[in-house]
Write a protein that holds these residues in place. Structure first.
Motif, PDB file in Angstrom:
ATOM      1  N   TYR A 119      -6.186   3.239   1.003  1.00 22.52           N
ATOM      2  CA  TYR A 119      -5.840   2.334  -0.082  1.00 22.52           C
ATOM      3  C   TYR A 119      -6.899   2.333  -1.183  1.00 22.52           C
ATOM      4  CZ  TYR A 119      -2.323   0.101   2.973  1.00 22.52           C
ATOM      5  OH  TYR A 119      -1.246  -0.169   3.778  1.00 22.52           O
ATOM      6  N   LEU A 143      -5.830  -5.959   0.959  1.00 22.56           N
ATOM      7  CA  LEU A 143      -5.411  -4.686   1.564  1.00 22.56           C
ATOM      8  C   LEU A 143      -4.871  -4.909   2.967  1.00 22.56           C
ATOM      9  CD1 LEU A 143      -8.224  -2.318   0.250  1.00 22.56           C
ATOM     10  CD2 LEU A 143      -5.916  -2.674  -0.658  1.00 22.56           C
ATOM     11  N   HIS A 147      -1.164  -3.928   4.142  1.00 16.69           N
ATOM     12  CA  HIS A 147      -0.994  -3.094   5.331  1.00 16.69           C
ATOM     13  C   HIS A 147      -0.080  -3.765   6.345  1.00 16.69           C
ATOM     14  CE1 HIS A 147      -1.919  -0.404   8.599  1.00 16.69           C
ATOM     15  NE2 HIS A 147      -2.375  -1.410   9.331  1.00 16.69           N
ATOM     16  N   GLN A 153       3.118   2.185  -0.795  1.00 11.89           N
ATOM     17  CA  GLN A 153       1.970   2.317  -1.681  1.00 11.89           C
ATOM     18  C   GLN A 153       2.363   2.790  -3.078  1.00 11.89           C
ATOM     19  OE1 GLN A 153      -1.025   4.530   0.364  1.00 11.89           O
ATOM     20  NE2 GLN A 153      -2.576   4.204  -1.210  1.00 11.89           N
ATOM     21  N   LEU A 172      -8.545   0.701  -6.366  1.00 16.23           N
ATOM     22  CA  LEU A 172      -7.378   0.643  -5.488  1.00 16.23           C
ATOM     23  C   LEU A 172      -6.411   1.772  -5.786  1.00 16.23           C
ATOM     24  CD1 LEU A 172      -6.835  -3.214  -5.608  1.00 16.23           C
ATOM     25  CD2 LEU A 172      -8.050  -1.844  -3.902  1.00 16.23           C
TER      26      LEU A 172
END
Lengths: 376, 387, 186
Positions: A119, A143, A147, A153, A172
């Protein structure tokens, strides 16, 4: 105390991996390790000085703002004490545990380092924040939330304002937009209206969101537009050297209030709720798991979700206000935050100096895009 | 006996043209004399799958436009002087981050609140330099309702082609007048879309200059996971803090526009071939000037008009070509002399420049311009002309 | 080149801009070129408001009235303000409901009880602008009244076509009575 100082990253098979390139030596891990297994080495970097004492509880990894620590084979039963802020328990704690159990994969609150690094734009690391700056902890919580929700993403857009918090966007690995000061929510509104299927996350500092951005904050809340806004509230303008912000406490010091701030700070959750936001929450960087959970809830919420993350600026705020080391600041957060149920039961004068954390308000109202626009 | 002309307002023409050019996002704030554009877009966009939003102020309006453009939509806003002033920071952002968008400024008499319903041309220098730092500017100005339509389409095309903000300035007269026009059939229009990346996501350098120094920046949500910032940045889009990169980036942003200068500097010449005196004008003033040219010729002075449809980049070649051929150039503007300076600079003393100015927010009559044309060379122009 | 310059004026809220737009529409329908502009103050009601229409057989450059062929003035203030812009050979039409004193002018003048009649015969003053328009096109031979009516129906708010048309014909009637007894604009 005699300490065996380890000068380099611990090898494979060790309970804890330390990335010395990313570690900035803030000392949080060493200060919080209940096993006293960690200390700072001669270069001022974290080192596992007593590996045999490490019980893999994961607290150090959770409180590291530099993404520099990785605990191998975390022991979930050792994890999660206290730093959820629920020593006092209260009605919320069991529900929180339920939610964690339902939503989390193998480790409650866990984000395997390998995935974490996917990430991040690793070529840009280490980040530019000061040693002990809490911003990394807020990002870590974000994050983890992403997740745990298994979000795509490629379908996330992070829109960030100007200031130390806004710099998060550059690190990021999503589509990221670093806007003009105070206007992140307005830019984000354009992105969201244009591509409603994208998850749009807005990262702002307290000055960015509440001073120059104040107007956009109340209108985004009023519209109840499906954005997840996270304010990194360190109560100061950090990047420009420590001026007061609308979140600096009364009597607090800033370079533009050398005799003490005479103004009152905003109560941001109350402001956003009053303006029409339908998911309003607050946690501190100490309460890492709560913060993750609240961000998760915000991401899932259809409507304007607002999470205030109380964080610490050791440089611009800490020095002027003599607020101590980064570890001291985390303890301050632990001692002054109270879960909202418990806080609401306090008498008025007992509340002084304390603040509520948790999901402070969750309401139901039509989300902006769902309201539709067009001839009927 | 009808000629097929339909009455169309200047602001209506801008809105129709934007839709024809493919605009599908509008964010704006009500402000006289531009509000009609917002109202038309609010009514028309939902039916074509577009989005309209009235934002809380002009700063937020342009911010939302930039966000929508980065997510793939052709987007624009419309405002007047006070709002245009607020938008300057974000105009710079769009220039730096290379975001295609159109900003329509329907000029009122300024400065400040001025007279919201009176015409002015006082924002032309601001349109060039309003935002801080070295940045190129692309600014068009229509002199009729049909030109408002055509230049709006052109503005979107240039914005997309160059990945830059394009400003369309109108004066209030053109914006609010209704004129019988024939519009082009939408299918006949040339519509340009921004260059999109050829390479796959991964390590694709989204801000690497491609054809014409224009990067093929992707849209958000298409898998490139790239960074957009107003900070100086390298080809990856990520910020860098070094002088050489900054210099290179700023110069490329200028070169991007410079390479197509001759294609985008639009002017209309009227009876300039044998002119002894030239008038330079733009917007509604060009219409008065056209009549003044006729009246001057009837009085024995060979006059001609150079109408500027592109204000920036300034049409230097056309103005410079006039200098050796005419004994004077009258620059007529509804301001106290803004393009005048550009004309003087370009002409570099080779001919006399006679400004015709007003701070009063009203259109010069043809007679006023004719008197300036016919004034003896070297003679002083009476001040009373523009009172 | 034929160029006709018309000023429609009164106070804000009297609907003279709409009347000017309809006049321009009608001119286009009749095969002319037309440009309509306006000027006004910040008030939504009151003040002095003016709509200008240029009708021509050639492309129109200067879009404003220099010397008006026709001035319609529906209040005293606008009459006083704009009468000097009227050509010697022009025509001034005033609403006698509000214009008590006609300043001296070499142009022809016509004084009609436009708003009063609209109020008495239709019960509404808001449509007096259409009454004025009806009178105006009666005197303006270049604009066929049926085309003006056609244009009007398209421009007025939905549901008000009927009353506005009645108001328009009322104006024609008033003008017809006048025209029978005096010289009209030729």
């Amino acid at each position: 105390m005699e300490i065996n100082v380890a000068n380099s990253e611990t090898g494979p098979g060790e309970p804890l991996k330390i990335n010395h390139r990313w570690c900035k030596g803030c000392g949080i891990c060493a200060s919080f390790c209940r096993q006293e297994a960690l200390a700072l080495n001669e270069e001022g970097r974290a080192a596992l000085v007593r590996p045999e004492r490490c019980n893999r509880c994961g607290l150090c990894e959770d409180l590291c703002p530099d993404f520099a620590l990785e605990v191998a084979a975390r022991a979930p039963d050792k994890a999660g004490f206290g730093h959820n802020g629920f020593v006092e328990a209260g009605a919320l704690a069991p529900r929180l545990a339920d939610r964690q159990a339902r939503s989390a994969p193998a480790e409650p609150g866990g984000l395997p380092k390998a995935q974490l690094e996917r990430y991040l734009r690793q070529a840009k690391m280490p980040h530019l924040w000061c040693p002990g700056c809490g911003n990394g902890l807020v990002v870590h919580a974000l994050l983890k939330a992403i997740h745990q929700l298994d979000l795509d993403q490629d379908k996330i857009v992070v829109v960030a304002g100007i200031g130390c918090a806004g710099r998060a966007a550059g690190y990021l690995d999503f589509d990221t937009l670093h806007t003009t000061h105070g206007r992140a929510l307005a830019f984000a509104t354009g992105v969201k209206l244009s591509r409603p299927e994208l998850t749009v996350i807005v990262l702002m500092g307290d000055g960015d969101a509440a001073a120059i951005g104040g107007n956009h904050l109340i209108h985004a809340a009023r519209r109840n537009i499906d954005l997840t806004a996270i304010v990194f509230n360190n109560s100061i303008y950090g990047m420009t050297g420590g001026q007061c912000s609308p979140l600096t406490p009364t009597a607090g010091r800033g370079t533009t209030a050398p005799y003490g701030n005479i103004e009152r700070p905003f109560d941001l959750p109350a402001l956003v709720q009053g303006a029409g936001g339908t998911y309003v929450a607050r946690a501190t960087t100490y309460h890492a798991r709560l913060l993750t959970d609240l961000i998760k809830g915000g991401l899932r919420h259809r409507g304007f979700a607002f999470i205030e993350a109380i964080t610490y600026c050791p440089t611009a705020f800490g020095r002027q206000n003599k607020a101590g080391s980064p570890a001291d600041a985390l303890r301050w957060q632990r001692d002054h935050a109270l879960n909202v149920q418990a806080y609401r039961r306090l008498a008025h004068d007992e509340k002084r100096g304390r603040f509520p954390i948790g999901l402070l308000y969750c309401g139901d109202a039509p989300e902006y895009l769902a309201a539709g626009a067009g001839p009927s | 006996m009808t000629t097929g002309l339909k009455l169309l307002q200047g602001n209506e023409a801008v809105a129709e043209a934007a839709l024809a050019a493919g605009a599908r996002f509008f964010a704006g704030y009500p402000i006289t004399p531009s509000t009609e554009i917002a109202e038309i877009m609010a009514a028309r966009l939902p039916a074509v799958g577009g989005r309209f939003i009235q934002m809380e102020d002009e700063i937020a309006s342009l911010a939302a436009v930039i966000g929508a453009s980065l997510a793939g939509m052709k987007a624009f806003t419309a405002t007047s002087g006070p709002g245009f002033s607020l938008m300057q920071e974000n105009i710079g952002f769009a220039a730096m981050a290379e975001v295609p968008c159109v900003v329509v400024n329907v000029q009122r008499l300024g400065p400040s609140t001025g007279i919201p319903t009176a015409p002015g041309q006082g924002d032309v220098m601001q349109a060039r330099w309003g935002t801080h730092g070295d940045h190129p500017a692309v600014v068009f100005c229509p002199g009729s309702v049909r030109e408002a339509y055509d230049l709006t389409v052109f503005a979107f095309n240039v914005a997309e082609r160059l990945r830059t903000p394009v400003i369309l300035i109108l004066d209030e007269i053109i914006a609010h007048m209704r004129e019988g026009v024939v519009l082009p059939v939408p299918g006949e229009l040339e519509i340009v879309a921004r260059p999109r990346p050829a390479g796959a996501p991964g390590t694709y350098p989204v801000y690497r200059a491609e054809l014409g120094e224009v990067p093929a920046v992707p849209d958000f949500g298409t898998g490139y996971r790239f960074h957009v910032t107003g900070l100086i940045h390298d080809e990856s889009g990520l910020p860098v803090n070094n002088s050489e990169t900054a210099d290179g980036l700023i110069r490329r942003l200028h070169r991007k526009v410079d390479l197509v200068r001759r294609e985008i500097t639009l002017t209309r010449a009227y009876r300039l071939e044998d002119a002894q005196v030239a008038v330079i004008a733009y917007g509604s003033v060009a219409r008065s000037a056209r009549r003044a040219v006729e009246e001057a010729r009837a009085a024995g002075v060979r006059a001609g008009l150079l109408q500027l449809q592109t204000i920036w980049p300034f049409p230097e070649e056309e103005v410079a070509a006039l200098a050796p051929r005419v004994r004077q150039i009258v620059v007529a503007e509804m301001n106290l002399g803004q393009i005048e300076g550009e004309v003087r600079r370009t002409v570099a003393g080779r001919t006399k420049v006679v400004p015709l100015t007003t701070g009063g927010g009203r259109l010069f009559t043809p007679g006023e311009i004719r008197r300036a044309i016919c004034a003896a060379p070297g003679g002083r122009l009476k001040k009373a002309v523009h009172q | 080149m034929k160029r006709i310059e018309v000023i429609l004026s009164g106070s804000g809220g009297q609907g003279l801009i709409l009347a000017g737009i309809i006049l321009a529409d009608a001119a286009l329908l009749a095969g002319w070129r037309a440009v309509q502009t306006q000027s006004y103050g910040p008030e939504a009601r009151g003040g002095a408001s003016k709509s200008e229409v240029i009708i021509s057989d050639e492309e129109i450059d200067f879009p404003k009235v220099e010397r008006a062929d026709v001035l319609l003035a529906m209040n005293q203030e606008s009459c006083a303000k704009y009468i000097s812009a009227v050509k010697e050979s022009g025509l001034v039409i005033v609403d006698s409901t509000y214009v008590a004193r006609l300043p001296a002018t070499p142009a022809k003048t016509v004084s009609l009880p436009l708003t009063k009649t609209a109020r008495e015969r239709l019960g509404k003053t808001v449509v007096a602008n259409m009454t004025a328009l009806g009178a105006l096109v009666t005197f303006l031979k270049e604009i066929p009244p049926d085309l003006a009516e056609q244009a009007l129906v398209k421009r007025v708010p939905a549901g008000t076509q009927e009353i506005n048309r009645e108001a328009f014909w009322l104006g024609r009637e008033l003008a017809g009575i006048q025209a029978a007894g005096s010289k009209a604009l030729s």
